[in-house]
Scaffold this motif. Structure first.
Motif, PDB file in Angstrom:
ATOM      1  N   ARG A  98       4.165  -2.376   3.509  1.00 49.08           N
ATOM      2  CA  ARG A  98       4.646  -2.379   2.135  1.00 49.08           C
ATOM      3  C   ARG A  98       4.956  -3.811   1.679  1.00 49.08           C
ATOM      4  NH1 ARG A  98       2.981   2.330   0.042  1.00 49.08           N
ATOM      5  NH2 ARG A  98       3.616   4.103   1.340  1.00 49.08           N
ATOM      6  N   LEU A 120       2.431   7.493   0.250  1.00 48.16           N
ATOM      7  CA  LEU A 120       2.380   7.086  -1.152  1.00 48.16           C
ATOM      8  C   LEU A 120       1.547   5.829  -1.303  1.00 48.16           C
ATOM      9  CD1 LEU A 120       6.157   7.478  -2.144  1.00 48.16           C
ATOM     10  CD2 LEU A 120       4.348   9.206  -2.195  1.00 48.16           C
ATOM     11  N   ASP A 121       0.811   5.751  -2.405  1.00 45.68           N
ATOM     12  CA  ASP A 121       0.132   4.487  -2.658  1.00 45.68           C
ATOM     13  C   ASP A 121       1.182   3.455  -3.079  1.00 45.68           C
ATOM     14  OD1 ASP A 121       0.625   4.670  -5.460  1.00 45.68           O
ATOM     15  OD2 ASP A 121      -1.241   5.777  -5.750  1.00 45.68           O
ATOM     16  N   GLU A 122       0.783   2.199  -3.121  1.00 39.71           N
ATOM     17  CA  GLU A 122       1.769   1.134  -3.311  1.00 39.71           C
ATOM     18  C   GLU A 122       2.475   1.250  -4.657  1.00 39.71           C
ATOM     19  OE1 GLU A 122       4.038  -1.799  -1.713  1.00 39.71           O
ATOM     20  OE2 GLU A 122       2.429  -0.659  -0.749  1.00 39.71           O
ATOM     21  N   GLN A 123       1.737   1.679  -5.682  1.00 39.32           N
ATOM     22  CA  GLN A 123       2.367   1.798  -7.001  1.00 39.32           C
ATOM     23  C   GLN A 123       3.449   2.878  -6.984  1.00 39.32           C
ATOM     24  OE1 GLN A 123      -0.399   2.510 -10.189  1.00 39.32           O
ATOM     25  NE2 GLN A 123       1.193   2.624 -11.759  1.00 39.32           N
ATOM     26  N   GLU A 124       3.145   4.030  -6.359  1.00 39.54           N
ATOM     27  CA  GLU A 124       4.151   5.084  -6.250  1.00 39.54           C
ATOM     28  C   GLU A 124       5.346   4.602  -5.435  1.00 39.54           C
ATOM     29  OE1 GLU A 124       1.942   9.329  -6.028  1.00 39.54           O
ATOM     30  OE2 GLU A 124       1.305   7.907  -4.489  1.00 39.54           O
ATOM     31  N   TRP A 125       5.037   3.899  -4.363  1.00 34.51           N
ATOM     32  CA  TRP A 125       6.102   3.395  -3.500  1.00 34.51           C
ATOM     33  C   TRP A 125       7.054   2.476  -4.284  1.00 34.51           C
ATOM     34  CZ3 TRP A 125       8.241   3.608   1.293  1.00 34.51           C
ATOM     35  CH2 TRP A 125       8.997   2.505   1.714  1.00 34.51           C
ATOM     36  N   THR A 167       1.612   4.348   4.195  1.00 40.37           N
ATOM     37  CA  THR A 167       0.661   4.250   3.095  1.00 40.37           C
ATOM     38  C   THR A 167      -0.237   5.480   3.062  1.00 40.37           C
ATOM     39  OG1 THR A 167      -1.029   3.153   4.410  1.00 40.37           O
ATOM     40  CG2 THR A 167       0.645   1.750   3.380  1.00 40.37           C
ATOM     41  N   LYS A 168      -0.880   5.670   1.952  1.00 37.32           N
ATOM     42  CA  LYS A 168      -1.790   6.803   1.814  1.00 37.32           C
ATOM     43  C   LYS A 168      -2.940   6.707   2.801  1.00 37.32           C
ATOM     44  CE  LYS A 168      -2.339   8.623  -2.329  1.00 37.32           C
ATOM     45  NZ  LYS A 168      -1.870   9.995  -2.110  1.00 37.32           N
ATOM     46  N   GLU A 169      -3.333   5.500   3.161  1.00 34.21           N
ATOM     47  CA  GLU A 169      -4.403   5.323   4.146  1.00 34.21           C
ATOM     48  C   GLU A 169      -3.948   5.703   5.548  1.00 34.21           C
ATOM     49  OE1 GLU A 169      -5.119   3.364   0.549  1.00 34.21           O
ATOM     50  OE2 GLU A 169      -3.460   2.946   1.934  1.00 34.21           O
TER      51      GLU A 169
END
Length: 799
Positions: free
Chosen positions: A706, A673-678, A665-667
């Motif tokens: 995820r 990637l953030d979840e939407q990108e993922w 995750t981005k964090e």
């Protein structure tokens, strides 16, 4: 007999030097013990003593002794010295000496050169919110923490390469001298060219004991030591005793002789005088008592000259008045009134003994390599691109393509780039670099030898420890490099990798430490292509080890073909303050992406290969076939081809991952990637069949947060291996196209019932493979001759 280049040191100068040494010893003891009352202006009380006494005294007086004498050499000869402190746990000595010379207070103004600064200096040492007890990144002048022993001398040689104006005195503790990596390090002179490189002066500090045992070399007779180091190619010079007055004279004379000899070797070489053999470089063997100048006994037990001096010789000073009295007498015995004035400043005549400016060993830019670092001059990777007219049609050896790029790096950077590896440069298909340089070699070169030269810039020695340590020393002093290695055996330096990663993590938080070039690994001859070496050479687990490190330090790249490898290699060589791991194959393999496509794909780190799938916007995917690594990519695409033949109505998406840690995750990771990108790539709810180069658990570990993690099914190395064909290796671990296609059918809801015949057909192919490979010793023609077919392109270039 050589004529001395400088007159001997006078007795008055030696007496001054002794006072300077006493000052360093006083400060070292104070750091271990005191919270307050730094100048002993009043009798020591319990409240002046730290509640937890931490640190190492035993080696420290010897380190201080050497440092003080090297200061004289710098002043007398106006030379550049980088002091490498092998016994890094002697950190109080490094801190004391840099405070005395002023470099410490310049970096940390709050620790001023007076009584209040001394109090803070003492308090902070090995104290919560303070500084470590080792010669850590926080310590000026240090490139070597020494927490883990064995690497001081190899770091010294790495620092000396391509630094002709630098001499690196390297103190090696006799405990460290027992380690395997240090034992191999003595051979560094066989690669040290006195024309273009600096010099290393090993100082073997024998104080006789480790933590609780005698040391091997400490108990070895001087005559045997002389023979040993003569055999290694050194001229050993001895300084032996415990009487400070006599030892100062010995040390001054021996250092003058050693530096004269270094100068003579370098001048002769730089005048072009032919060398019949590797020069016999000087080294110093210093025998002094462990805990020298400290308490001789405590509670009736021997301390000085014994292992009890190793850490804290007087352990109960806060609660035990008798112990506190021993400490009082010990520190008072250095006569601080002769060392510091009423304000707590070092006496002027002693201040004058330290070098000035960047000549101080705590201020030398060689210990802060980012100050010296120049950008690497790199060519345009497009010059080396493999032409790809359609995916999979062209075959190329990816590392051989990268070698052409590296050859130009050598040409453009003749003094600040080297390639390191344990006798595997040619094996890893990087032989193109030998068109522009050779292997470094200072020993005899025979008429039939190939690619050996004294000015070679490829550093090969059959020791991963030496390659790693040379590269670390080279990077830490401001240069650039690449370490190529067989994937399975890079594990040999796991712990060295740990230490460097920790050094970078701390250094990045110190504004005075300037960024250094990244440590770059190219791992080839990897797990999936060990056709003749077999199981012993099959291990992709270094990636798991790297993934443990802080996200902003570590990167792992798995380029699937030559053009992506060119982008990744170029990118990694341009970065700083990181560790980059590149895993790439050396065998001929299909090439998938044009250079433009490769650039776009690598810049994103992962993406959908639309040309390989058959989904549409109106009819999205039923299953995601994902891959990371060259062989997993090949097998995934072959599996997709099977699915498209057998089940043309099944909608398949193909995803390729190059930047492995971007799976987080981005964090968790800067590239994540953030979840939407993922979900745009991997979907929110579809099964993901993931073919991975390494151990499957790593993908689960990276993606456990995820939303769709429950649907990720990973195929990778399951610790099944042997000497067999390339494809059979994938079958043994169920990474092959048939198992991948089967798993896709099993994981798509409802598909198993209607595709039972396909599952049977795939199982028959596995059985046919098994029989064929054991009959003929090669892969079945269907696999060996497979190429990506010309399916109708549904989406153009990969995104």
């Amino acid at each position: 007999m050589d004529t001395p280049l400088h007159p001997p040191v006078s007795d008055p100068d030696l007496r001054l030097l002794d006072r300077y040494w006493r000052a360093a010893n006083y400060l070292s003891v104070g750091q271990i013990y005191l919270l307050d009352n730094p100048l002993l202006r009043q009798p020591l009380e319990a409240g002046h003593i730290k509640s937890r006494l931490l640190g190492h005294w035993g080696t420290t007086p010897g380190l201080n002794f050497i440092y003080a004498h090297l200061n004289r050499i710098i002043r007398q000869r106006d030379t550049n010295l980088l002091y490498i402190c092998g016994p890094g746990h002697g950190g109080p000595g490094m801190v004391a000496n840099t405070w005395l010379e002023g470099s410490y207070s310049e970096i940390y103004p709050d620790i001023s050169q007076d009584a209040e600064g001394m109090r803070k200096l003492f308090r902070q040492f090995s104290f919560p919110g303070g500084i470590p007890s080792h010669a850590a990144p926080e310590t000026p002048g240090s490139i070597h923490e020494g927490g883990e022993l064995g690497y001081s001398l190899v770091h010294a040689f790495g620092a000396a390469f391509d630094n002709p104006n630098l001499i690196v005195p390297c103190v090696i503790g006799d405990g460290e001298a027992e380690t395997g990596p240090l034992a191999a390090s003595w051979h560094g002179t066989k690669f040290l060219n006195p024309v273009r490189d600096g010099a290393v002066l090993p100082i073997l500090h024998l104080n006789g004991y480790k933590i609780a045992n005698p040391t091997i070399l400490g108990r070895t007779d001087d005559g045997d030591l002389e023979q040993l180091f003569n055999g290694y190619g050194y001229e050993p010079l001895f300084v032996v005793g415990d009487d400070p007055q006599l030892m100062h004279r010995q040390m001054a004379d021996v250092l003058d002789k050693a530096f004269d000899r270094i100068q003579q070797i370098q001048q002769a070489a730089r005048r072009g005088e032919a060398q019949k053999r590797v020069p016999r470089w000087p080294m110093i063997i210093l025998r002094s008592p462990k805990g020298w100048t400290g308490p001789k006994t405590v509670d009736g037990k021997k301390v000085e000259g014994f292992w009890r001096a190793h850490q804290v010789p007087v352990a109960e000073c806060r609660e035990n008045e008798a112990h506190r009295e021993i400490l009082q007498q010990w520190m008072a015995g250095y006569h601080p009134d002769e060392l510091f004035d009423d304000a707590g400043r070092l006496m002027p005549e002693l201040q004058a003994l330290a070098p000035t400016g960047d000549k101080r060993m705590g201020s030398t830019p060689y210990a802060n390599g980012g100050r010296l670092r120049n950008l690497l001059e790199v060519p345009d990777i497009r010059q080396y691109a493999v032409e790809v007219n359609r995916p999979g049609e062209t075959l190329a050896q990816s590392t051989a393509v990268l070698a052409s790029y590296l050859s130009e790096i050598f040409t453009r950077n003749p003094e600040n780039f080297r390639l390191f590896g344990p006798d595997e440069t040619a094996s890893n298909r990087l032989g193109k670099v030998f068109d522009v340089t050779n292997r470094s070699w200072m020993e005899a070169i025979l008429p039939w030898d190939e690619q050996l030269a004294q000015d070679g810039r490829v550093m090969e020695i059959l020791s991963e420890h030496q390659c790693q340590g040379w590269l670390e020393g080279y990077l830490l002093t401001g240069r650039h490099g690449l370490f190529n290695c067989y994937e399975a055996f890079i594990h040999i330096i796991d712990s060295m990798f740990n230490q460097h990663a920790k050094w970078l993590k701390v250094s990045r938080k110190l504004p005075w430490r300037k960024p250094i070039s990244s440590l770059n690994y190219l791992l080839s001859s990897h797990v999936w292509r060990q056709d003749h070496n077999g199981y012993s050479h099959q291990d992709p687990g270094f990636m798991d080890h790297v993934a443990n490190k802080k996200a902003d330090i570590a990167r792992i790249y798995l380029p699937p073909d030559a053009n992506t490898l060119l982008w990744v290699g170029d990118h990694c060589l341009r970065t700083w303050d990181r560790i980059n791991v590149i895993v790439a194959g050396k065998q001929p393999e299909p090439q998938w992406l044009t250079m433009d496509e490769a650039i776009r794909h690598c810049e994103k780190g992962m993406g959908i290969w639309h040309w390989a799938g058959n989904e549409t916007a109106e009819d999205p995917s039923d299953v995601v076939m994902a891959c990371a690594g060259d062989v997993p990519t090949l097998e995934t695409l072959a599996a997709v081809d099977l699915l498209r033949q057998y089940l043309p109505d099944l909608r398949v998406r193909v995803v390729n991952v190059v930047d492995l840690l971007a799976m987080q995750t981005k964090e968790q990771h800067p590239h994540g990637l953030d979840e939407q990108e993922w979900e745009t790539i991997f979907t929110a709810d579809k099964p993901v069949i993931f073919a991975f180069h390494g151990y499957p658990a790593l993908i689960h570990r990276l993606t456990w947060q995820r939303n769709n993690h429950r649907n990720i099914h990973v195929h990778g190395f399951n610790e099944e291996g042997t000497t067999t064909t390339p494809f059979d290796m994938t079958v043994l671990n169920e990474l092959d196209r048939y198992h991948l296609a089967q798993n896709a059918i099993l994981c798509v809801p409802g598909l198993q019932e209607e595709a039972g015949g396909v599952l049977d057909a795939l199982q028959e192919k596995l059985a046919a493979h098994h029989a064929w490979v054991r009959e003929y010793g090669e892969d079945i023609p269907e696999v060996h001759n497979w190429k990506w077919p010309s399916h109708e392109d549904k989406g153009g270039a990969p995104d």
